[in-house]
Structure formats: C-alpha cells, structure tokens
Write a protein that holds these residues in place. Structure first.
Motif, PDB file in Angstrom:
ATOM      1  N   GLU A 190       0.823  -1.210   0.000  1.00  0.00           N
ATOM      2  CA  GLU A 190       0.000   0.000   0.000  1.00  0.00           C
ATOM      3  C   GLU A 190       0.859   1.264   0.000  1.00  0.00           C
ATOM      4  OE1 GLU A 190      -3.013   0.202  -0.637  1.00  0.00           O
ATOM      5  OE2 GLU A 190      -3.823  -1.785  -0.211  1.00  0.00           O
ATOM      6  N   GLU A 191       2.079   1.172   0.510  1.00  0.00           N
ATOM      7  CA  GLU A 191       2.977   2.328   0.479  1.00  0.00           C
ATOM      8  C   GLU A 191       3.306   2.753  -0.946  1.00  0.00           C
ATOM      9  OE1 GLU A 191       6.371   1.094   2.688  1.00  0.00           O
ATOM     10  OE2 GLU A 191       5.370   1.191   4.652  1.00  0.00           O
ATOM     11  N   SER A 196       8.502   4.351 -11.039  1.00  0.00           N
ATOM     12  CA  SER A 196       9.589   3.374 -11.012  1.00  0.00           C
ATOM     13  C   SER A 196       9.713   2.713  -9.645  1.00  0.00           C
ATOM     14  CB  SER A 196      10.914   4.033 -11.403  1.00  0.00           C
ATOM     15  OG  SER A 196      11.239   5.085 -10.507  1.00  0.00           O
ATOM     16  N   ALA A 197       9.613   3.496  -8.580  1.00  0.00           N
ATOM     17  CA  ALA A 197       9.714   2.931  -7.234  1.00  0.00           C
ATOM     18  C   ALA A 197       8.515   2.047  -6.919  1.00  0.00           C
ATOM     19  CB  ALA A 197       9.835   4.052  -6.202  1.00  0.00           C
ATOM     20  N   ALA A 198       7.329   2.477  -7.330  1.00  0.00           N
ATOM     21  CA  ALA A 198       6.130   1.679  -7.078  1.00  0.00           C
ATOM     22  C   ALA A 198       6.193   0.364  -7.845  1.00  0.00           C
ATOM     23  CB  ALA A 198       4.887   2.463  -7.475  1.00  0.00           C
ATOM     24  N   GLU A 206       6.815  -5.556  -7.899  1.00  0.00           N
ATOM     25  CA  GLU A 206       7.446  -6.694  -8.556  1.00  0.00           C
ATOM     26  C   GLU A 206       8.431  -7.425  -7.652  1.00  0.00           C
ATOM     27  OE1 GLU A 206       8.955  -5.559 -12.380  1.00  0.00           O
ATOM     28  OE2 GLU A 206       7.026  -4.731 -13.020  1.00  0.00           O
ATOM     29  N   ALA A 207       8.633  -6.933  -6.433  1.00  0.00           N
ATOM     30  CA  ALA A 207       9.430  -7.677  -5.459  1.00  0.00           C
ATOM     31  C   ALA A 207       8.679  -8.907  -4.952  1.00  0.00           C
ATOM     32  CB  ALA A 207       9.805  -6.769  -4.282  1.00  0.00           C
ATOM     33  N   ILE A 208       7.355  -8.941  -5.162  1.00  0.00           N
ATOM     34  CA  ILE A 208       6.550 -10.086  -4.761  1.00  0.00           C
ATOM     35  C   ILE A 208       6.599 -11.128  -5.874  1.00  0.00           C
ATOM     36  CG2 ILE A 208       4.242 -10.879  -4.104  1.00  0.00           C
ATOM     37  CD1 ILE A 208       5.444  -9.006  -2.066  1.00  0.00           C
ATOM     38  N   PRO A 209       7.036 -12.356  -5.597  1.00  0.00           N
ATOM     39  CA  PRO A 209       7.047 -13.390  -6.640  1.00  0.00           C
ATOM     40  C   PRO A 209       5.645 -13.591  -7.223  1.00  0.00           C
ATOM     41  CG  PRO A 209       8.316 -14.117  -4.736  1.00  0.00           C
ATOM     42  CD  PRO A 209       7.635 -12.846  -4.326  1.00  0.00           C
ATOM     43  N   GLY A 210       5.566 -13.650  -8.534  1.00  0.00           N
ATOM     44  CA  GLY A 210       4.287 -13.809  -9.205  1.00  0.00           C
ATOM     45  C   GLY A 210       3.727 -12.507  -9.746  1.00  0.00           C
ATOM     46  N   ILE A 211       4.340 -11.381  -9.382  1.00  0.00           N
ATOM     47  CA  ILE A 211       3.928 -10.080  -9.901  1.00  0.00           C
ATOM     48  C   ILE A 211       4.995  -9.591 -10.861  1.00  0.00           C
ATOM     49  CG2 ILE A 211       3.396  -7.671  -9.345  1.00  0.00           C
ATOM     50  CD1 ILE A 211       2.383  -8.592  -6.648  1.00  0.00           C
ATOM     51  N   GLY A 212       4.628  -9.482 -12.134  1.00  0.00           N
ATOM     52  CA  GLY A 212       5.549  -9.033 -13.159  1.00  0.00           C
ATOM     53  C   GLY A 212       5.117  -7.713 -13.760  1.00  0.00           C
ATOM     54  N   GLU A 230      -0.931  -2.800 -14.773  1.00  0.00           N
ATOM     55  CA  GLU A 230      -2.392  -2.780 -14.674  1.00  0.00           C
ATOM     56  C   GLU A 230      -2.852  -2.278 -13.310  1.00  0.00           C
ATOM     57  OE1 GLU A 230      -4.976  -3.800 -16.852  1.00  0.00           O
ATOM     58  OE2 GLU A 230      -3.447  -3.617 -18.393  1.00  0.00           O
ATOM     59  N   THR A 231      -2.093  -2.590 -12.278  1.00  0.00           N
ATOM     60  CA  THR A 231      -2.443  -2.142 -10.930  1.00  0.00           C
ATOM     61  C   THR A 231      -2.186  -0.652 -10.757  1.00  0.00           C
ATOM     62  OG1 THR A 231      -1.932  -4.328 -10.015  1.00  0.00           O
ATOM     63  CG2 THR A 231      -1.963  -2.474  -8.479  1.00  0.00           C
ATOM     64  N   LEU A 232      -1.015  -0.190 -11.138  1.00  0.00           N
ATOM     65  CA  LEU A 232      -0.621   1.201 -10.909  1.00  0.00           C
ATOM     66  C   LEU A 232      -1.387   2.176 -11.792  1.00  0.00           C
ATOM     67  CD1 LEU A 232       3.213   0.654 -10.458  1.00  0.00           C
ATOM     68  CD2 LEU A 232       1.510   1.071  -8.675  1.00  0.00           C
TER      69      LEU A 232
END
Length: 364
Positions: free
Chosen positions: A259-260, A267-269, A274-280, A286-288
């Motif tokens: 959520e931060e 770029s930071a977001a 993408e630090a979470i495995p499974g999120i590319g 699509e999220t941002l």
C-alpha cells in the motif's frame, strides 16, 4: 491476458463508449454557491454520527464519470461496482475501514455530488478529487497520430483515476493473469461475495438519503488477513489455480508494504510490487494505472494489446511489445493514456481465430 479487456475497453473496441445515463431529478438538491471541493448536504462532509457524509466538488475541466471510473469495474456483475441511472456506486476497503461511495454528476452543470457511508466515508470523500482525476493533467498530452487525435478530441472528459489503494486493484489483476476475462470476473465475484462483507449503507430494499434511488446490493472485498486465509479448495472452486492464489496470499501478507506504493513514483512503485514473486510487469502496470493514476504505465506482456496498438497506428497486427513501445515512444510520460485512447477508438484487427475457450478448473 484479460486485464485490458474490462467492459469499458471491450465496448470501446467495438466503437462504443461507456457513459453514465442522465441523473433523475433528486428530491433534495445540493447546496448552492459552494466553492469547488467544499462539502455540502450534511454540512461539512465529515459530520459526526452514523449517517452518510456528502461532498460536492467541481472538476477543473470536462469530466465523464463512465470513462474515469469505468476501469475500476471488473466485469458487468462486479459486486463492488455498479452503475445506475445518473450514478456510479463503488464499495471499497479504505485504511479507515469499509466504505460505500455514490457519485452523481448533474447534467446541468460541471459539479459532482458524492455521498459516502461507513467507517471509511471520510477517507474516501477526502480522496474524491484524486479518484475523479484531479491529479491527472490531460493538457500534458499531445496527440502524434491522426487516430489518437480524433479519439482524444471526442473524449474531453477522459481523466485517469487515482484510487490510492493498491491491493484492491492488485488482487483482481492477479486473478486476470493468463485466463479469459470471463474466468477472472467469475472468480472475483465468487470470492468477494463469499469472503467479503455487505457494503455500508447498501443492500436490497435499502434507499439512499434522498429516499428515491434504491441502493444496489454491493460487497466490500475481504481484508488482507481474510485473503491470506482462504483455503485451497475455495480457490479451486472459484477457478483460481495454485500459482495465482499463492501470489495473492503473498501480496496479502505484505499488504502494508504494498500500500505504500500508492505514494511512490512509477519506477519505485513498480519495483515495490514486482518484489513479490508472481507479480511481473503486466500485473504491476495494470495495478498502478488504477491505484496511482500512472499515465505512463503502459501494459506489456499482454496477449492482445500490442496487436491492437500496432494495427491501429501502423497497420501491423503482428506487432510485439517492442514494436508497440516504439510506436508509443512519442508519448513518453503519457503512454498509458495514448494506449487507452487507441482502445477507445475501436480500431481492432479482424479476428483470425475463435475466442479463447472458457475454462473452469472448479469443475475438475
């Protein structure tokens, strides 16, 4: 992939347009002589007590509610989103708790009236301008192609929403990974209705504060802990494979950190998600686009988008991500807006194969 093909986009590809029907004459008109952004109706927009809070806001330019808020809807029967005559309803989980938001645009003027219910009412009303695109700057966009120019000219009310909520856009986006839109929407409906909660101030037979417009039956999506505790058999019944469900569980367990990202630059977001495995890249973009109103978050890795962009701008239906990015290079900083305008223009390549078959692993 299914992410770009929500009902708004599907209608646009066929040449249509998502709009909100004219509002019925309300029983109690909002206050007059209100300065932009000031609250009205219940007084301050943050009145004490269990009743609804109301706020009016005047956008800085043309505003089309359907175009602005349409990307937040996940299918025509999304339990968290509904369009009724003249009104957009949205149920959400804010940092302050669940909330229901009703947004109405008076066709006689530019003002917007919003009413909110629930513990998160104040939070969502405070963020109303950003939700309706106040932080977006359409004037920064300069069309470079004739098709984009025509689409941009026909839709002066298009602004990019910014919800400020990452998880509520991330989870349905993960559900859309590598499946058809129908499969993803079905999973979202089932899980939200099974594990979510009825939205504040809504429900069958309930009426709004005007006493005229029935409130729809909406649900607030589950909180992060509930997402993390959904058993494997219910993921399976919803048609969600182990890879996608595991990604959602990992994201739910890191909800606070994710959520931060709503307050970070693109770029930071992107790096945070993408630090979470499974999120590319596909999922983060699509999220941002929704949580951060990221005008440059162009979607890569999509099954259809490169071909649509390539066909519309260069007659190349076989374009890949590299070719798409090259075509969108003149729109650096506004590539997502440019891609959205291309989709809204409705110029898609003719089909050469049947639709992807609809699957349901819950039947196995």
């Amino acid at each position: 992939m299914a992410g770009r093909y929500d009902p708004l986009t599907r209608t646009a590809i066929r040449g249509g347009r998502t709009t909100v029907p004219p509002a019925p004459t309300p029983g109690t008109p909002p206050g007059t002589g209100t300065a932009p952004g000031a609250a009205t109706g219940t007084g301050t927009g943050k009145a004490a007590g269990p009743g609804p809070r109301t706020r009016t806001w005047t956008p800085p330019g043309p505003l089309d509610l359907g175009l602005v808020l349409g990307p937040l809807r996940r299918g025509p029967a999304d339990p968290t989103f509904r369009i009724t005559p003249g009104t957009v309803w949205r149920a959400t989980r804010t940092p302050a708790g669940p909330a229901t938001l009703r947004v109405t645009q008076d066709g006689a003027g530019p003002g917007v009236t919003a009413t909110a219910w629930g513990p998160g009412a104040d939070w969502i009303l405070d963020g109303l301008p950003d939700l309706l695109g106040a932080a977006d700057d359409p004037a920064a966009f300069v069309p470079r192609h004739r098709l984009v120019h025509a689409s941009h000219r026909r839709r002066p009310g298009l602004r990019l929403t910014r919800t400020g909520l990452v998880l509520e856009s991330l989870i349905p986006t993960v559900l859309e990974q590598k499946v058809t839109a129908d499969e993803a929407y079905r999973a979202w409906r089932r899980l939200v209705r099974q594990y979510g909660e009825p939205a504040p101030g809504t429900g069958t037979g309930t009426e709004t504060d005007t006493g005229q417009t029935p409130a729809p039956d909406l649900y607030v999506m589950p909180d992060p802990r509930t997402w993390a505790l959904i058993p494997s058999w219910d993921w399976h019944k919803a048609g969600v494979d182990a890879k996608r469900s595991a990604t959602i569980v990992r994201a739910a367990r890191s909800a606070a950190r994710l959520e931060e990202a709503a307050a970070m630059d693109l770029s930071a977001a992107t790096a945070r998600l993408e630090a979470i495995p499974g999120i590319g890249p596909w999922t983060s973009s699509e999220t941002l686009q929704r949580s951060n109103g990221a005008a440059d978050a162009v979607t890569t890795g999509d099954l259809h988008l490169p071909g649509i962009i390539g066909y519309a701008l260069a007659g190349d239906r076989d374009a890949d991500d590299a070719a798409m990015l090259e075509l969108l290079a003149p729109y650096a900083g506004q590539r997502h807006r440019a891609a959205r305008l291309v989709l809204l223009a409705g110029t898609a390549p003719p089909r050469r194969a049947p639709r992807m078959p609809r699957g349901d692993i819950g039947r196995l």
